[in-house]
Scaffold this motif. Structure first.
Motif, short mmCIF file in Angstrom:
data_model
loop_
_atom_site.label_atom_id
_atom_site.label_comp_id
_atom_site.label_asym_id
_atom_site.label_seq_id
_atom_site.Cartn_x
_atom_site.Cartn_y
_atom_site.Cartn_z
N GLY A 56 0.81 -1.21 0.00
CA GLY A 56 0.00 0.00 0.00
C GLY A 56 0.85 1.26 0.00
O GLY A 56 2.07 1.22 0.16
N LYS A 57 0.19 2.38 -0.16
CA LYS A 57 0.87 3.68 -0.17
C LYS A 57 0.75 4.35 1.19
O LYS A 57 -0.26 4.19 1.88
N PRO A 58 1.76 5.10 1.58
CA PRO A 58 1.66 5.83 2.86
C PRO A 58 0.77 7.06 2.73
O PRO A 58 0.72 7.70 1.68
N TYR A 59 0.05 7.38 3.79
CA TYR A 59 -0.75 8.60 3.83
C TYR A 59 -0.74 9.15 5.26
O TYR A 59 -0.40 8.43 6.21
N THR A 60 -1.12 10.41 5.38
CA THR A 60 -1.09 11.08 6.68
C THR A 60 -2.42 10.90 7.39
O THR A 60 -3.49 11.14 6.81
N SER A 61 -2.36 10.50 8.65
CA SER A 61 -3.56 10.33 9.46
C SER A 61 -3.29 10.84 10.87
O SER A 61 -2.14 10.98 11.28
N ARG A 62 -4.36 11.11 11.60
CA ARG A 62 -4.22 11.56 12.98
C ARG A 62 -4.43 10.39 13.93
O ARG A 62 -5.47 9.74 13.90
N CYS A 117 -1.89 -1.96 5.64
CA CYS A 117 -1.95 -2.60 6.95
C CYS A 117 -2.17 -1.61 8.09
O CYS A 117 -2.22 -2.03 9.25
N SER A 118 -2.26 -0.32 7.78
CA SER A 118 -2.45 0.74 8.79
C SER A 118 -1.31 0.81 9.78
O SER A 118 -1.48 1.32 10.89
N ARG A 119 -0.15 0.32 9.42
CA ARG A 119 1.02 0.43 10.29
C ARG A 119 1.75 1.74 10.01
O ARG A 119 1.73 2.24 8.89
N PRO A 120 2.41 2.31 11.02
CA PRO A 120 3.16 3.54 10.81
C PRO A 120 4.32 3.33 9.83
O PRO A 120 4.89 2.24 9.74
N VAL A 121 4.64 4.38 9.09
CA VAL A 121 5.75 4.30 8.15
C VAL A 121 7.07 4.05 8.88
O VAL A 121 7.99 3.43 8.34
N SER A 122 7.15 4.50 10.12
CA SER A 122 8.38 4.30 10.90
C SER A 122 8.63 2.83 11.21
O SER A 122 9.75 2.44 11.54
N ASP A 123 7.61 2.00 11.09
CA ASP A 123 7.78 0.55 11.31
C ASP A 123 8.47 -0.03 10.08
O ASP A 123 7.93 -0.07 8.98
N SER A 124 9.69 -0.50 10.25
CA SER A 124 10.50 -0.96 9.12
C SER A 124 10.02 -2.30 8.56
O SER A 124 10.31 -2.63 7.41
#
Length: 525
Positions: free
Chosen positions: A293-299, A311-318
């Motif tokens: 999936g593509k990353p997007y900004t969420s609160r 997967c709704s995981r943070p981008v910081s999760d490698s």
């Protein structure tokens, strides 16, 4: 002659000394008061006994003086000062003024639903022509129960849909009916709900209120009836400068091209995990862990966080969420030209070709980068004119069919018999340099087809992203917003359909013509 009764003896004769009446019924005495000072009391004369109807003889009793009260028959209008303008009419009494509206009040819902999903009808009883218990406890509940049954296949992903549509449906019925016809109108609506087919998605034709379905059907008829011709969209064609701004290749690179069709055995950068790897065919490829999936900004907890759509995981999760082979993607014109040469479509000739074509391609990962594996096209009326699988060039091997997005499987790809060169020859019999090509992010399709073309209508540019370049809205979101339907709803085993996407881009252009370019557009050429 009757003898006078002397009723006017207390009044001064209006003619006084000039009176010629003999005898005069008025008084000619000088000691009487003027007329304006007279008491309005009238002394009734004594009526003779013999003139009275009686049953038994009675003794005459003198009648007391009776005072007549001169009360007006109607109450006078209140005095209203007129000021300097005497032509202004006084305001009529309040009881004669028109108050309120002659229109029937519309008692429509103002709330949604309970925790259990049952809709709530909150209206003022005084404004409803139909008793609230009948509307809320009987008819609305009946509509809700049937929407629940109808939406059972899509309820897990849309739990509030039945409640929302039941409220809207009841509102539609109430507005169109009166106190006498309301109940029968709801019963007819329930019968229509029973005749609908169970939907498999929120874009199904069975989803919505009766007005929703009717409006959608009418809009679809208008779209289908509209043939997109060169005359209708010629002014929508993007300029060469605009095409270059959005990454289109407008001039073929130098050199013959096609001198290095495959990078098998060489090192490249993986598009998925961004790590260097050695390019290998599918059966020998090394595996990587990645986010498809593509990353997007969420609160999250009030803070902005970049997360993946897959997967709704943070981008910081490698750590990734999917496993697959290493693949690479190229976008530079020189690299693409080296894998397969670019060329323009044939110039206009004697052979008749299509004036407008909507096109879409599906791509897969190979040892020659991302290559086209399926080409689909429809004409300006939406009729399919081309749909073929593409066999890879000699020496180019498949690394990943990318089924989640391409919809192509190893089994289905066995039917590919035409190479890209043959596909280009087939396209040349349908389109030329004067044909207007329609597509979404059409630059990607032209790059993978190795086509140089300048007459393009790109729906990604026609409906720009609010953030501006290089951001683009997805075709799926545009179709849902503008056309009210869902596409690309298949799972990982089904993927997209290039034929569906090509038809959707044509419908978006039709929508633009009818709603943005010319709301009064006709359905004929």
């Amino acid at each position: 002659m009757f003898s006078p009764l002397g009723l006017f003896r207390s009044l001064v004769c209006p003619e006084k000394d000039k009176c010629t009446r003999v005898p005069c019924i008025f008084s000619h005495r000088d000691d009487l008061p003027p007329p304006h000072a007279l008491d309005l009391t009238i002394h009734l004369p004594e009526v003779p006994t013999q003139a009275r109807p009686c049953i038994a003889p009675t003794t005459h009793q003198p009648q007391p003086q009776q005072r007549l009260s001169l009360t007006p028959a109607k109450r006078p209008l209140p005095h209203t000062p007129l000021g300097n303008d005497s032509t202004v009419a006084a305001e009529p009494p309040r009881k004669l003024q028109k108050v309120g509206s002659a229109q029937r009040p519309l008692a429509i819902p103002s709330a949604s639903h309970t925790e259990t999903g049952v809709p709530i009808l909150r209206v003022l009883p005084a404004q409803s022509l139909v008793p609230i218990p009948i509307r809320a406890q009987t008819m609305l509940k009946t509509l809700y129960d049937h929407f629940v049954i109808l939406y059972k296949p899509i309820a897990p992903k849309n739990p509030a849909l039945a409640s929302e549509h039941a409220l809207r449906q009841e509102e539609e019925v109430y507005k169109k009916s009166n106190k006498m016809s309301y109940r029968n109108a709801v019963i007819n609506c329930v019968a229509a709900l029973k005749r609908r087919r169970p939907p498999d998605s929120v874009s199904h034709t069975s989803v919505g209120t009766e007005d929703d379905i009717f409006a959608r059907a009418e809009a679809q008829k208008l779209l289908v009836s509209l043939r997109v011709s060169r005359l209708k969209i010629e002014q929508l064609v993007h300029s060469i400068a605009e095409l270059e701004k959005w990454g289109y290749i407008v001039n073929p690179p130098s050199g013959p091209g096609g001198d290095q069709p495959s990078l098998e055995g060489k090192v490249s950068k993986c598009e998925r995990c961004a790590q260097p790897f050695q390019v290998k065919r599918m059966e020998k490829a090394d595996q990587c862990v990645y986010h498809w999936g593509k990353p997007y900004t969420s609160r999250v907890n009030g803070e902005k966080t970049r997360i993946y759509t897959c997967c709704s995981r943070p981008v910081s999760d490698s750590e990734g969420c999917a496993h697959g082979p290493h693949v690479f993607y190229e976008s530079k014109a020189e690299d693409l030209h080296a894998r397969h040469p670019f060329s323009s479509l044939r110039p206009p000739g004697s052979t008749e070709v299509l004036d407008v074509v909507a096109m879409d391609c599906e791509m897969i990962y190979t040892t020659g980068g991302m290559r086209v594996a399926r080409v689909s096209a429809v004409d300006g009326s939406g009729v399919q004119v081309f749909d073929q699988l593409v066999r890879m060039d000699e020496g180019v091997q498949v690394i990943d069919y990318n089924t989640r997005f391409s919809g192509i499987t190893e089994e289905s790809y066995k039917g590919a018999i035409l190479s890209l060169a043959k596909i280009r020859e087939s396209l040349n019999s349908l389109i030329d340099t004067d044909t207007i090509l329609i597509g979404h992010a059409l630059d990607n399709d032209l790059k993978t087809l190795r086509i140089i073309h300048h007459k393009c209508v790109d729906t990604a540019l026609l409906f720009p992203h609010r953030a501006g370049p290089p951001y683009r809205r997805s075709l799926k979101d545009l179709v849902r917003e503008k056309l009210g339907k869902m596409i690309q709803t298949g799972d990982a085993s089904v993927g997209h359909s290039s034929l569906e996407d090509a038809s959707s881009t044509l419908d978006l252009v039709r929508w633009y013509i009818l709603n943005e370019q010319n709301p009064t557009a006709r359905i004929t050429d």
